[in-house]
Write a protein that holds these residues in place. Structure first.
Motif, PDB file in Angstrom:
ATOM      1  N   THR A 327       0.823  -1.206   0.000  1.00  0.00           N
ATOM      2  CA  THR A 327       0.000   0.000   0.000  1.00  0.00           C
ATOM      3  C   THR A 327       0.857   1.257   0.000  1.00  0.00           C
ATOM      4  OG1 THR A 327      -1.818  -1.041   1.113  1.00  0.00           O
ATOM      5  CG2 THR A 327      -1.688   1.316   1.337  1.00  0.00           C
ATOM      6  N   SER A 328       1.891   1.285   0.846  1.00  0.00           N
ATOM      7  CA  SER A 328       2.705   2.499   0.924  1.00  0.00           C
ATOM      8  C   SER A 328       3.407   2.743  -0.405  1.00  0.00           C
ATOM      9  CB  SER A 328       3.687   2.420   2.089  1.00  0.00           C
ATOM     10  OG  SER A 328       4.727   1.536   1.807  1.00  0.00           O
ATOM     11  N   LEU A 329       3.833   1.676  -1.080  1.00  0.00           N
ATOM     12  CA  LEU A 329       4.475   1.842  -2.391  1.00  0.00           C
ATOM     13  C   LEU A 329       3.512   2.440  -3.405  1.00  0.00           C
ATOM     14  CD1 LEU A 329       6.486  -1.470  -2.797  1.00  0.00           C
ATOM     15  CD2 LEU A 329       7.378   0.854  -2.580  1.00  0.00           C
ATOM     16  N   VAL A 330       2.297   1.895  -3.434  1.00  0.00           N
ATOM     17  CA  VAL A 330       1.346   2.319  -4.470  1.00  0.00           C
ATOM     18  C   VAL A 330       0.811   3.717  -4.183  1.00  0.00           C
ATOM     19  CG1 VAL A 330      -0.893   1.812  -5.510  1.00  0.00           C
ATOM     20  CG2 VAL A 330       0.765  -0.016  -5.151  1.00  0.00           C
ATOM     21  N   SER A 340      -0.672   5.619 -13.012  1.00  0.00           N
ATOM     22  CA  SER A 340      -2.008   6.204 -12.993  1.00  0.00           C
ATOM     23  C   SER A 340      -3.022   5.090 -12.793  1.00  0.00           C
ATOM     24  CB  SER A 340      -2.265   6.964 -14.281  1.00  0.00           C
ATOM     25  OG  SER A 340      -2.184   6.067 -15.355  1.00  0.00           O
ATOM     26  N   LEU A 341      -4.291   5.482 -12.702  1.00  0.00           N
ATOM     27  CA  LEU A 341      -5.359   4.537 -12.392  1.00  0.00           C
ATOM     28  C   LEU A 341      -5.350   3.336 -13.337  1.00  0.00           C
ATOM     29  CD1 LEU A 341      -7.353   4.667 -10.166  1.00  0.00           C
ATOM     30  CD2 LEU A 341      -8.921   5.934 -11.611  1.00  0.00           C
ATOM     31  N   SER A 408      -1.898  -3.542  -2.599  1.00  0.00           N
ATOM     32  CA  SER A 408      -1.558  -2.745  -3.777  1.00  0.00           C
ATOM     33  C   SER A 408      -2.794  -2.306  -4.546  1.00  0.00           C
ATOM     34  CB  SER A 408      -0.609  -3.527  -4.695  1.00  0.00           C
ATOM     35  OG  SER A 408      -1.219  -4.719  -5.116  1.00  0.00           O
ATOM     36  N   MET A 409      -3.871  -3.084  -4.461  1.00  0.00           N
ATOM     37  CA  MET A 409      -5.073  -2.717  -5.221  1.00  0.00           C
ATOM     38  C   MET A 409      -5.967  -1.723  -4.470  1.00  0.00           C
ATOM     39  SD  MET A 409      -4.849  -4.058  -8.184  1.00  0.00           S
ATOM     40  CE  MET A 409      -3.069  -3.901  -8.132  1.00  0.00           C
ATOM     41  N   LEU A 410      -5.933  -1.761  -3.134  1.00  0.00           N
ATOM     42  CA  LEU A 410      -6.836  -0.893  -2.360  1.00  0.00           C
ATOM     43  C   LEU A 410      -6.712   0.598  -2.726  1.00  0.00           C
ATOM     44  CD1 LEU A 410      -9.012  -0.776  -0.151  1.00  0.00           C
ATOM     45  CD2 LEU A 410      -7.194  -0.563   1.531  1.00  0.00           C
ATOM     46  N   PRO A 411      -5.493   1.165  -2.854  1.00  0.00           N
ATOM     47  CA  PRO A 411      -5.425   2.582  -3.233  1.00  0.00           C
ATOM     48  C   PRO A 411      -6.074   2.859  -4.597  1.00  0.00           C
ATOM     49  CG  PRO A 411      -3.283   1.822  -2.448  1.00  0.00           C
ATOM     50  CD  PRO A 411      -4.149   0.617  -2.573  1.00  0.00           C
ATOM     51  N   SER A 423      -6.118   7.125   2.090  1.00  0.00           N
ATOM     52  CA  SER A 423      -6.982   6.551   3.123  1.00  0.00           C
ATOM     53  C   SER A 423      -6.785   5.043   3.235  1.00  0.00           C
ATOM     54  CB  SER A 423      -8.456   6.826   2.812  1.00  0.00           C
ATOM     55  OG  SER A 423      -8.663   8.193   2.621  1.00  0.00           O
ATOM     56  N   ALA A 424      -6.069   4.459   2.262  1.00  0.00           N
ATOM     57  CA  ALA A 424      -5.753   3.031   2.356  1.00  0.00           C
ATOM     58  C   ALA A 424      -4.671   2.868   3.400  1.00  0.00           C
ATOM     59  CB  ALA A 424      -5.272   2.513   1.003  1.00  0.00           C
ATOM     60  N   SER A 425      -5.066   3.016   4.673  1.00  0.00           N
ATOM     61  CA  SER A 425      -4.087   3.015   5.751  1.00  0.00           C
ATOM     62  C   SER A 425      -3.572   1.617   6.020  1.00  0.00           C
ATOM     63  CB  SER A 425      -4.731   3.574   7.000  1.00  0.00           C
ATOM     64  OG  SER A 425      -5.820   2.772   7.382  1.00  0.00           O
TER      65      SER A 425
END
Lengths: 454, 454
Positions: A327-330, A340-341, A408-411, A423-425
Motif C-alpha cells: 500500500t505504501s508503495l502504491v 495512474s489509475l 496494492s489494489m486498495l489505493p 486513506s488506504a491506511s
C-alpha cells in the motif's frame, strides 16, 4: 538564524524589542504561544502596517478569531490590505455574522474577488491563487516594464513572474521571470526577449499536488491559473510549500489509520482528537469483528487441533505487514504520478510474484522455526508436527500473496470511487487481510491435516 | 500546459520538433521513457548548450551512466558547465574509474568545490547547496549591483537572492531579494536599502527538512549556508521542493514497514524491490514469532477456555491500530518540529488518557457485541459469557492504552538513538504491541476467569 524571543506577557520593553527587530515569522511564532486574548490585545496595539504583515502569514493560528475580535472597520481595512489569497483564507473560516459584516466592510471589487476564490473547492489551484500579479501589454519595452514593476511592487505578492496579456482579449500571451528582464537590454521589446513558447499554465480546478508537481518539474517560482485562455490568478511556490506540508501531514495521519488532524498535535483539544481517532478505530474494530465470526466458524478445528491457534497472530500479522508495504508503495507512486489509475494491472502483475516470493521466504523461516523447536525440544507440536509446519509454510505463501495484492489494489479502488488513495491506511489493509488470512490458514489446514489432526 | 511529446525512436522530424520547441523538463521526461542506449545516442547528437540544460535537471534518470557513456573530454566540459550542485550530485553516483577520470578532466577549483559538497553527509544543507550565488561588497550602489547581476546572470543558479559580503573578512553582512533592488532608487547605497537585521542562515550540517521549515517560515527563495560567519553556498527553494518530495517518499515507504526504494516503483528491478521489502518483513516475522512463544506459555489456558482464542485477532489488531495512529501523529509532529525530543513526557501524559478513553470505547463495543450475540443466539459463549465479555472489555482498555503509549514513544526512542523517527512503521508498532497484547489479554483472563473457566 534569528533567535525566537518569547513575548513575556505584558513586558513592554521585550515586546517593543521584538516588534522593532524580529522577523514577522518570529513574531507570529511568539503570538501563537500566547493565549488568544493576549494575542488579540497585542495585535490591536500594533501599527497597522505591522498587523497586516502578521495577518499575511499563513502560520498565524486563529487568524479568523483574531480578526473577529477587532473593531469591524479596522478588520475591514486589514482584510483589504492583506494579500487577497490570505484574505480569502481568513474569510473562509469566519463564522457568521462576522463573515457577512466583514464582506460588506470591503469594496465590492475585493468582495467579488474573495468570493470567486472561495467558490473553488479546497485543495484546488483556484482556492489558493492570488489575483495580485504583474501583467503588461505586448508592446512595452523592458525599461517600461521595469518602471511599471517598481510602481506596483508594493501591492503584488510576487514580482518574480511577469505575464504579457493581450489588452483587448485578455488572453495570456507570454510568461517569464524577472530574471529575463534584468538580463535584457532596457530598450528591447518585451515580446522579443521572452520565449516564444506556450507558457505552462494550470486550470483553476487542478489539484494542488498536481500543481506542485508542475512547479517542481519546470522549476517555476509561480504558475498562472488560466480559464478560457485568460489568466485569473497565480499560484506561487510559497503557497505550494505550505500546501505540500499540510497535505503530507494529512496523508501521514490517514495512513496511520485516522482522520487528519487539522491542528498541531499539542494544540488540539483532547476530545476533538479522540473524535478523529475514535471513529476510524471503531470502524476498524467492527471490521475486525469478522475475525471472531470466522474463528467461530472454525470452532471444531480449533478444538481438535489447539496447536493451530499458536500461529494465528504470526500468520495474520505477516499478511498485514506485506499489505502495508504494498500500500505504501502504491500510494506514493500514485501521488507522484509515476503510475495512474489505468496501471492497476501492471502493478498487480508485479505484486503477484512479489507476494509469492516474499511469502515463500517467510514460509521457509516459519518451517525452520517449527523444525528447530521440535528437534531442540523447546516445544512439542505432536506426532504430526511436519504437517503443521507444512500448513504454516503454505498458509504464509497464500496470505502474503493475498496481502500484497490487496494492499496494492486498495489505493486504486479508493481512487477509482473518488476517495483519497492515502486513506488506504496500514490498519485498514491489515483489517481487510486478517479475516481472509484466517480463512486461508484454516483452509490450508483442512487440506493438509485432514485425516490426521482434523 | 505543454503536451508531452514522445520521442518516436529514431523519427528525426519528431525529435527535431521536440528539441526546438519543448521545455527541457518535457525532453527529460521523454528521454526517461527511452532505453538508456537510445537516450545516450540522442544526448550525444544534441547541441552542447541543450545537453547542459538537460543534465541540469535533477529529474533526468541515470544521469551518471549517461555522462559515463560520453567521451571523457565532452563529459568533463558538461560537468564544468552544469550548475555545481547538480554536478556534485552526478559525481556522487559515478562509479570508478569514471569518477576519478572525470574529476581530473575539470579544473582544480571546480574539483575542489565538488569534493567539498560531497564531503557533507546526504540530507544536509551542505550536500545540496550551490556555490554559484550573487555577492557584492557593501560600498556598491543599487545600479552597480544590478549591472553586476546582469553580467554574471548566466553563471548563477539564482539571482533572486543577493548577499553583501565584507571583502576582507568574507563575512556575510546582509541578505536581500532582487525585489528590494528593483524597488530602490538606482543611486542608493546597498547598505541603506537593505534591512539591518541578521540574515536567516543555516549551518552546512543542518538537516534538509529543517532547512525546508525555515524557507517556508520566512518565505525565502533561497537561504545562505554559513560556516564561521562566512557564506559557503546557498540552498534554493527548487532544491528544497525536490528534496522534500524525495524525503516524503522515503518516509511513506518506511512508515509502510520497509526500506525506502530509491527508484520509481515501476522502474525498480524485481529482486532489488524484494530485497528492500524482504529484510523488514523477515525482521518483523522474527519479532512476531514471540507471539507463538507467548501462546505456548498459555497453552493450558487455551485448552481450558478455547472460547478465549476467538477474540485474539480482534484484541491484538486493536492494539496495533491505536499504536499506528499514535505513531503517525508523533512522527509528523516531530518532522514539523511542533514537538521536540524533550517533549516526550508531554506526549505520554496526553496519550495515556487518550488510550484509556479509546480503549473504553472499543471495550464497550466489544461487550455489546458479545452480549448481543449471546442473547440473539448467534453464538453460545457458555455459562460464564458475562465474565468473557468483561475479560474482552478490560483487555481492550489495557491493550489500546499500551498501544497508544508504545506507538507514541517509539519515534522518540528511535530519534534519541539516532534513527529516523519515521522508521517507527505501523507494522513495527503492531509487532511490538502484539506480544504484550497477548500477555495483557491472558493476564486479565487469569484474574477474571480464575475459579470458573481457568
Amino acid at each position: 538564524m534569528n533567535e525566537v524571543s518569547p513575548i513575556a506577557g505584558g513586558d513592554a520593553v521585550a515586546i517593543a524589542r521584538i516588534l522593532a527587530n524580529d522577523h514577522v515569522a518570529d513574531i507570529v511564532e511568539a503570538l501563537n504561544r500566547e493565549p488568544r486574548e493576549l494575542a488579540s490585545e497585542l495585535l490591536a496595539e500594533l501599527p497597522f502596517e505591522r498587523a497586516v504583515e502578521i495577518f499575511d502569514q499563513p502560520e498565524l493560528d486563529d487568524a479568523p478569531e483574531l480578526i473577529e475580535s477587532l473593531p469591524r472597520d479596522k478588520a475591514g481595512r486589514l482584510l483589504a490590505a492583506m494579500s487577497v489569497d490570505r484574505a480569502a483564507d481568513v474569510v473562509r473560516e469566519l463564522s457568521e455574522p462576522a463573515r457577512t459584516d466583514l464582506l460588506h466592510a470591503i469594496t465590492p471589487a475585493l468582495r467579488h474577488t474573495i468570493l470567486a476564490i472561495l467558490g473553488y473547492p479546497e485543495g484546488s489551484a483556484g482556492s489558493i491563487m492570488t489575483t495580485e500579479y504583474v501583467s503588461v501589454p505586448p508592446d512595452w519595452t523592458v525599461a517600461r516594464t521595469l518602471d511599471h514593476i517598481r510602481e506596483v511592487e508594493r501591492t503584488r505578492e510576487t514580482i518574480y513572474a511577469i505575464y504579457v496579456i493581450d489588452p483587448q482579449s485578455r488572453t495570456l500571451l507570454r510568461a517569464f521571470g524577472l530574471r529575463r528582464l534584468i538580463a535584457s537590454a532596457p530598450d528591447a521589446q518585451i515580446m522579443a526577449v521572452t520565449p516564444d513558447k506556450a507558457p505552462v499554465t494550470v486550470p483553476p480546478l487542478m489539484d494542488v499536488e498536481q500543481v506542485a508537481q508542475l512547479i517542481r518539474k519546470y522549476d517555476l517560482l509561480a504558475v498562472p491559473v488560466v480559464e478560457n485562455d485568460r489568466i485569473i490568478g497565480l499560484v506561487t511556490v510559497d503557497d505550494i510549500l505550505d500546501t505540500m506540508i499540510e497535505e503530507t501531514t494529512e496523508d501521514v495521519h490517514r495512513f496511520g489509520g485516522m482522520e487528519a488532524l487539522d491542528e498541531p498535535y499539542m494544540k488540539m483539544g483532547f476530545f476533538s482528537m479522540i473524535g478523529k481517532r475514535g471513529g476510524w478505530l471503531c470502524a476498524l474494530f467492527l471490521g475486525e469483528m469478522l475475525t471472531a465470526s470466522a474463528m467461530q466458524g472454525y470452532e471444531h478445528e480449533l478444538e481438535s487441533a489447539i496447536v493451530l491457534t499458536l500461529f494465528i497472530p504470526l500468520i495474520m500479522s505477516s499478511g498485514g505487514n506485506s499489505g502495508s508495504q504494498a500500500t505504501s508503495l502504491v500510494i506514493r507512486a500514485l501521488a507522484l504520478r509515476e503510475i495512474s489509475l489505468g496501471d492497476w494491472w501492471r502493478v498487480a502483475v508485479r505484486e503477484l510474484p512479489a507476494g509469492i516470493v516474499l511469502g515463500a521466504m517467510l514460509g521457509l523461516v516459519g518451517v525452520a522455526r517449527i523444525t528447530l523447536w521440535q528437534y531442540a525440544g523447546f516445544y512439542d507440536y505432536g506426532p504430526h508436527w511436519e504437517l503443521i509446519a507444512a500448513t504454516v509454510g503454505m498458509a504464509l505463501i497464500g496470505i502474503v500473496t493475498f496481502g500484497s495484492l490487496t494492499g496494492s489494489m486498495l489505493p486504486f479502488i479508493l481512487k477509482r470511487i473518488g476517495f483519497d488513495p492515502a486513506s488506504a491506511s496500514a490498519p485498514f489493509v491489515a483489517t481487510l487481510v486478517d479475516v481472509t488470512g484466517l480463512v486461508i490458514y484454516f483452509s490450508v489446514a483442512l487440506v493438509i491435516l485432514r485425516g490426521t489432526l482434523l
